[in-house]
Structure formats: structure tokens, C-alpha cells
Design a protein around this motif. Structure first.
Motif, mmCIF file in Angstrom:
data_model
loop_
_atom_site.group_PDB
_atom_site.id
_atom_site.type_symbol
_atom_site.label_atom_id
_atom_site.label_comp_id
_atom_site.label_asym_id
_atom_site.label_seq_id
_atom_site.Cartn_x
_atom_site.Cartn_y
_atom_site.Cartn_z
ATOM 1 N N ARG A 25 6.986 6.187 -13.969
ATOM 2 C CA ARG A 25 7.043 4.780 -14.331
ATOM 3 C C ARG A 25 7.936 3.992 -13.401
ATOM 4 N NH1 ARG A 25 7.982 2.972 -19.970
ATOM 5 N NH2 ARG A 25 6.586 1.302 -19.347
ATOM 6 N N GLY A 58 -0.625 13.858 -13.792
ATOM 7 C CA GLY A 58 -1.061 12.652 -14.489
ATOM 8 C C GLY A 58 -0.141 12.188 -15.592
ATOM 9 N N ASN A 59 1.000 12.830 -15.754
ATOM 10 C CA ASN A 59 1.931 12.420 -16.794
ATOM 11 C C ASN A 59 2.601 11.113 -16.379
ATOM 12 O OD1 ASN A 59 4.001 12.149 -18.651
ATOM 13 N ND2 ASN A 59 4.270 14.349 -18.831
ATOM 14 N N ASN A 60 2.366 10.085 -17.136
ATOM 15 C CA ASN A 60 2.821 8.763 -16.738
ATOM 16 C C ASN A 60 4.329 8.599 -16.900
ATOM 17 O OD1 ASN A 60 2.569 6.019 -16.000
ATOM 18 N ND2 ASN A 60 2.545 5.445 -18.140
ATOM 19 N N LEU A 89 1.845 10.956 -9.400
ATOM 20 C CA LEU A 89 0.936 11.306 -10.491
ATOM 21 C C LEU A 89 0.324 12.681 -10.259
ATOM 22 C CD1 LEU A 89 -1.145 8.142 -11.472
ATOM 23 C CD2 LEU A 89 0.567 9.298 -12.793
ATOM 24 N N VAL A 136 1.694 2.251 -3.409
ATOM 25 C CA VAL A 136 0.524 2.802 -4.095
ATOM 26 C C VAL A 136 0.417 4.286 -3.797
ATOM 27 C CG1 VAL A 136 -1.979 2.709 -4.261
ATOM 28 C CG2 VAL A 136 -0.693 0.615 -4.042
ATOM 29 N N TYR A 164 3.071 6.301 -5.626
ATOM 30 C CA TYR A 164 2.774 6.410 -7.047
ATOM 31 C C TYR A 164 1.697 7.452 -7.297
ATOM 32 C CZ TYR A 164 1.174 4.966 -11.711
ATOM 33 O OH TYR A 164 0.800 4.947 -13.043
ATOM 34 N N LEU A 165 0.648 7.418 -6.454
ATOM 35 C CA LEU A 165 -0.448 8.357 -6.668
ATOM 36 C C LEU A 165 -0.004 9.796 -6.395
ATOM 37 C CD1 LEU A 165 -3.324 6.243 -5.136
ATOM 38 C CD2 LEU A 165 -2.984 6.770 -7.520
ATOM 39 N N LYS A 186 0.813 -1.210 0.000
ATOM 40 C CA LYS A 186 0.000 0.000 0.000
ATOM 41 C C LYS A 186 0.851 1.266 0.000
ATOM 42 C CE LYS A 186 -4.269 1.557 2.129
ATOM 43 N NZ LYS A 186 -5.111 1.379 0.927
ATOM 44 N N SER A 245 5.789 2.715 -10.647
ATOM 45 C CA SER A 245 4.901 1.599 -10.995
ATOM 46 C C SER A 245 5.711 0.317 -11.135
ATOM 47 C CB SER A 245 4.116 1.895 -12.285
ATOM 48 O OG SER A 245 4.991 2.126 -13.359
ATOM 49 N N TYR A 300 6.225 -0.895 -7.694
ATOM 50 C CA TYR A 300 5.005 -1.524 -7.156
ATOM 51 C C TYR A 300 4.846 -2.944 -7.668
ATOM 52 C CZ TYR A 300 0.085 -2.513 -6.373
ATOM 53 O OH TYR A 300 -1.088 -3.113 -6.005
#
Lengths: 89, 267
Positions: free
Chosen positions: A52, A46-48, A41, A34, A37-38, A31, A55, A58
């Protein structure tokens, strides 16, 4: 699916995912990643591309904890990051 | 002996020959070499006069039955034989096609995914295709979440949108919380809008189509790992697509007495 509907050329049909379904992380073992990562973002609107690496971390956490079948990172689309790593070395 | 035939006068105008339907002709009339209709009676006359003929009837001028060495019905016999051959061949072909249709249909379904057959071709997930296309624009992937009214869960996306390049794998999270006091099994399905972009939306791993059981009061993160196919950039009809919406809907499911998972309808 339904007979008599007007002809629609572009129809959508759901396809199953390639590796199936993620096992549920009931204990919240990954968690923290997570959340990281959020937050990344949110910071990058929101640019991935910039998030990366998180992610990837994760997914690695999931593989380590047995919540995901171990898979090589390049099969999951992270090969350019690995090339970057070897270049830096 | 009475001959069952209609009388047709030989000096009838040829126009009237066509009024008579052709299938009557085969039974009652013959076509001589001039393609004019003569009755059976007149046909017999050519082979020899009998007590049913009258001298007023003229014989056909062209040679018909006389020139053929065998019987005058040879044409009909040959025609019937060829008809029989064609029919038998058609029957055998039909039976063969019926037997072959089962594996053929299966092959057709697997390649085209017709009527919901899952396409298990994993060539589009090969590592060479999972390279981000750096020259193209970033596509906005918007996330939407719905639940069925029978399902007492709260199901929301953790991020409103993500901007991805085609070929770039991305991770997205949804959070589901079981608000009731019982263990509930949920089943999710998804939809991609616009419809034409759905073919380029590939999911590597997600939480759809398989049962997800949540204990009472439990909250869990559900990830979706997906990418947009790099061929998206080469499709001219995708040039106006800037936003793709991924929408998940959770339904309630339960095991019935036979042990199969069935959805619970929304009443």
C-alpha cells in the motif's frame, strides 16, 4: 433495460466512480512507480496489504505531476499509515 | 303517454329479482324500502291513481314516497350528488398527482438509482469507511479485460489478481496499446461478478465511462483505484464470496457531425 427477461433479484448496475476518471499519463511520468508497485505485488502474491505504501507513492506522484486532483491521503483510505507514521515519531 | 319500462309482476319470486342487471334498475326500476323491485308505473300509482293504472295492482304496504316530504327521486338526487362530489375529488387528485409526479420520480431515481441514474451520494466514500477490516479474510479480486472487435487496441490487466481486505483501498493497472495507425477514442465500461457483490464494489477513480484518446501506436497505463465496502463483512449472503471479478470492456467511439460522442458498433 430489457423487457420480458426472467426476474433476477441480484442485478448489477454500473456506478460512476467517485472522483471520475484518471487523466491519461501519456508521457509516462509515473511509470517507474507503476513498475515498483507491480513488482511488489508479484513478490507478495498479490497481497495488497504490504504494497500500500507504493500505491500511496504512485498517487502522490500523480498529484504532483498534475495528473490527479490533489486530495488528502486519509480521504483515499491511507489514514492508518499516517497514524503509524506519527506513532513511530 | 307511454311509460318505457319493463313489466315486473309484484308477486314474482324474489329470486328472480337478481336476474335483472342492476344498472337497468336505476333507469327503469326503483327499490322500495323492502328492497323489492317495483316499476315506475307502480311508483306513480302510490302518488295517486291515474288512467294508466289498473285496480289489480296492489299498493306497496310499507310507506315509501309518502313518508318523505320532498319528491320520490330524492334518493337518486342525493346519490347523484355524492357521486359527483367523489368524481370531482378524484379528478382533482388525479391532476394533482400528475403534476407532483415529475419531482417525485426524480427524487425516487436519485435515491434508488433506478434505470441507470447515477447515485451521486458520496457518503460511502467518507474517510471513516476507508479503514481496512483487519479481522476479515482477504478477498481475491480478479481482473479481466476485453475489447470490442471494432477496436484495434490491446488491452490487458497488469496483474491477474489482488487480495484485499474490505475497506482497504487498492490500486490496479491495465495497459492499453493502440495498435493501429490512427488516433482512436475508446470508451470503457465495467462489470462486477458475482452480481450480488457488485453493490459493495466502490471505485474511487478509474478510467471508465469517459473517453480515452490514444494516439497511433501509443501505450498507456490505466489505473483503477477501488475498495470493497466494509459492510461486506456484515452481509450474510456474502459469506460464500471469496472472489470478485472486475471485468472491463473497451469500445470504440467517435465524434459524429454534431459533435456528440457515439459508440462505433461492432460489425
Amino acid at each position: 433495460m430489457s423487457f420480458g427477461r426472467p426476474p433476477n433479484i441480484s442485478t448489477f448496475s454500473p456506478t460512476p466512480p467517485e472522483k471520475g476518471s484518471f487523466p491519461l499519463d501519456h508521457e509516462g511520468e509515473c511509470k517507474q512507480l507503476v513498475k515498483e508497485y507491480l513488482e511488489c505485488l508479484k513478490k507478495n502474491q498479490g497481497n495488497n496489504g504490504n504494497c500500500r505504501h507504493l500505491s500511496k507513492a504512485y498517487l502522490k506522484c500523480r498529484m504532483d505531476k498534475g495528473l490527479m486532483i490533489p486530495e488528502e491521503m486519509k480521504n483515499l483510505g491511507f489514514q492508518d499509515e499516517e497514524i503509524k507514521k506519527t506513532k513511530d515519531k | 303517454m307511454k311509460l318505457w319500462c319493463f313489466k315486473v309482476q309484484r308477486d314474482m319470486h324474489p329470486r328472480f329479482y337478481y336476474i335483472i342487471p342492476r344498472f337497468y334498475i336505476s333507469n327503469f326500476y326503483k327499490l322500495n324500502s323492502n328492497k323489492s323491485i317495483i316499476s315506475i308505473r307502480e311508483l306513480l300509482i302510490k302518488n295517486g291513481s291515474n288512467r294508466f293504472t289498473s285496480t289489480n295492482i296492489q299498493k306497496s304496504t310499507t310507506s315509501n314516497a309518502r313518508s318523505k316530504p320532498s319528491n320520490p327521486y330524492q334518493k337518486r338526487i342525493d346519490r347523484n350528488k355524492s357521486f359527483l362530489m367523489y368524481t370531482t375529488a378524484l379528478l382533482i387528485c388525479g391532476i394533482g398527482f400528475t403534476y407532483a409526479s415529475v419531482p417525485l420520480y426524480r427524487m425516487f431515481c436519485q435515491t434508488t438509482g433506478f434505470s441507470g441514474t447515477p447515485i451521486t451520494n458520496s457518503s460511502k466514500f467518507s474517510p471513516e469507511r476507508l479503514v481496512p477490516a483487519k479481522e476479515s479474510r482477504r478477498i481475491r479480486v480478479h481482473f479481466n479485460a476485453d475489447t470490442s472487435l471494432a477496436l484495434d487496441w490491446s488491452f490487458i490487466p497488469q496483474q491477474r489478481e489482488v487480495y484485499v481486505l474490505p475497506g482497504e483501498t487498492a490500486l490496479a493497472f491495465y495497459t492499453a496499446k493502440n495498435k493501429s495507425d490512427q488516433d482512436i477514442i475508446g470508451l470503457a465500461t465495467y462489470n462486477v461478478t458475482p452480481n450480488k457483490a457488485g453493490q459493495y464494489f466502490n471505485k474511487i477513480q478509474c478510467f471508465c465511462f469517459e473517453e480515452q484518446k490514444l494516439q497511433a501506436g501509443e501505450a498507456v497505463d490505466m489505473p483503477v483505484f477501488f475498495f470493497i465496502d466494509p459492510e461486506f463483512t456484515e452481509d450474510p449472503s456474502m459469506r460464500d464470496v471469496d472472489t470478485i471479478t472486475l471485468s472491463y470492456t473497451f469500445f470504440k467511439a467517435k465524434y459524429d457531425n454534431n459533435g456528440t460522442l457515439i459508440p462505433v458498433p461492432t460489425i
